[in-house]
Design a protein around this motif. Structure first.
Motif, short mmCIF file in Angstrom:
data_model
loop_
_atom_site.label_atom_id
_atom_site.label_comp_id
_atom_site.label_asym_id
_atom_site.label_seq_id
_atom_site.Cartn_x
_atom_site.Cartn_y
_atom_site.Cartn_z
N THR A 179 0.84 -1.20 0.00
CA THR A 179 0.00 0.00 0.00
C THR A 179 0.87 1.25 0.00
N PRO A 180 0.29 2.39 -0.36
CA PRO A 180 1.06 3.63 -0.30
C PRO A 180 1.61 3.91 1.11
N LEU A 181 0.86 3.56 2.15
CA LEU A 181 1.36 3.76 3.51
C LEU A 181 2.57 2.88 3.81
N LYS A 182 2.53 1.63 3.33
CA LYS A 182 3.68 0.75 3.54
C LYS A 182 4.89 1.24 2.76
N ILE A 183 4.68 1.71 1.56
CA ILE A 183 5.78 2.26 0.77
C ILE A 183 6.37 3.48 1.48
N GLY A 184 5.50 4.36 1.97
CA GLY A 184 5.96 5.55 2.70
C GLY A 184 6.70 5.18 3.96
N GLY A 185 6.15 4.26 4.72
CA GLY A 185 6.80 3.83 5.95
C GLY A 185 8.15 3.17 5.70
N ALA A 186 8.20 2.30 4.69
CA ALA A 186 9.46 1.64 4.35
C ALA A 186 10.49 2.66 3.90
N SER A 187 10.04 3.65 3.16
CA SER A 187 10.96 4.71 2.71
C SER A 187 11.51 5.49 3.90
N LEU A 188 10.66 5.80 4.85
CA LEU A 188 11.11 6.51 6.04
C LEU A 188 12.10 5.68 6.85
N ILE A 189 11.84 4.38 6.95
CA ILE A 189 12.77 3.49 7.66
C ILE A 189 14.12 3.49 6.96
N ALA A 190 14.11 3.37 5.64
CA ALA A 190 15.35 3.34 4.88
C ALA A 190 16.13 4.65 5.03
N ILE A 191 15.43 5.76 4.90
CA ILE A 191 16.08 7.07 5.05
C ILE A 191 16.61 7.25 6.47
N GLY A 192 15.80 6.86 7.46
CA GLY A 192 16.23 6.98 8.85
C GLY A 192 17.44 6.11 9.14
N ALA A 193 17.46 4.90 8.61
CA ALA A 193 18.60 3.99 8.84
C ALA A 193 19.88 4.58 8.27
N VAL A 194 19.79 5.15 7.08
CA VAL A 194 20.98 5.76 6.46
C VAL A 194 21.45 6.97 7.26
N ILE A 195 20.51 7.80 7.66
CA ILE A 195 20.86 8.98 8.46
C ILE A 195 21.52 8.57 9.78
N LEU A 196 20.92 7.61 10.48
CA LEU A 196 21.47 7.17 11.76
C LEU A 196 22.82 6.47 11.61
N ALA A 197 22.98 5.75 10.51
CA ALA A 197 24.23 5.02 10.31
C ALA A 197 25.42 5.95 10.11
N PHE A 198 25.17 7.09 9.50
CA PHE A 198 26.27 7.98 9.17
C PHE A 198 26.26 9.29 9.95
N ALA A 199 25.37 9.38 10.96
CA ALA A 199 25.29 10.60 11.75
C ALA A 199 26.39 10.69 12.79
#
Length: 139
Positions: A119-139
């Motif tokens: 669903t669009p919500l799952k796509i949005g949520g997965a995208s936020l998880i991916a972006i958050g993981a990258v940000i946290l990994a390199f912060a």
């Protein structure tokens, strides 16, 4: 209890795992650390299965289930070996978020292989998880 309560408990114990493992893996080979952890898990889970008398159901497990459980076990072992090595080399606060990219991969895999709705919500949520993981990994 509902699936959500069990999932929250899983997250709490996974967080404890990362923190405890980060300290425990210090100064020893990460593969040995994984072996020790796995031995504890095997003893602990068999103690539960035996105490609840679940072991009587082994003969009823289908060959298909055996194959997929064995493959899942291999994947789990590989994941743990990689996770412990990553914890040994990097900060827990960076390793854990990258590890949680598995959530994104599960969503995609469930859509592709299991026919679950994407669903669009799952796509949005997965995208936020991916972006958050990258940000946290390199912060």
């Amino acid at each position: 209890m509902s699936w959500f309560v069990w999932a929250v408990l899983s997250a709490v114990f996974a967080a404890a795992t990362a923190l405890l493992a980060k300290v425990g893996v210090t100064g020893i080979d990460s593969n040995l650390a994984t072996a020790i952890r796995t031995t504890v898990i095997v003893a602990f889970t068999w103690a539960i299965a035996l105490s609840l008398e679940s072991h009587h159901e082994i003969s009823q497990i289908s060959p298909r289930s055996w194959v997929f459980l064995v493959l899942s076990g291999i994947a789990t072992g590989l994941s743990w070996l990689c996770y412990f090595r990553a914890l040994q080399l990097g900060p827990a606060s960076s390793v854990a978020p990258v590890d949680k990219l598995s959530v994104v991969l599960v969503i995609l895999g469930a859509w592709i292989f299991l026919g679950e709705r994407l669903t669009p919500l799952k796509i949005g949520g997965a995208s936020l998880i991916a972006i958050g993981a990258v940000i946290l990994a390199f912060a």
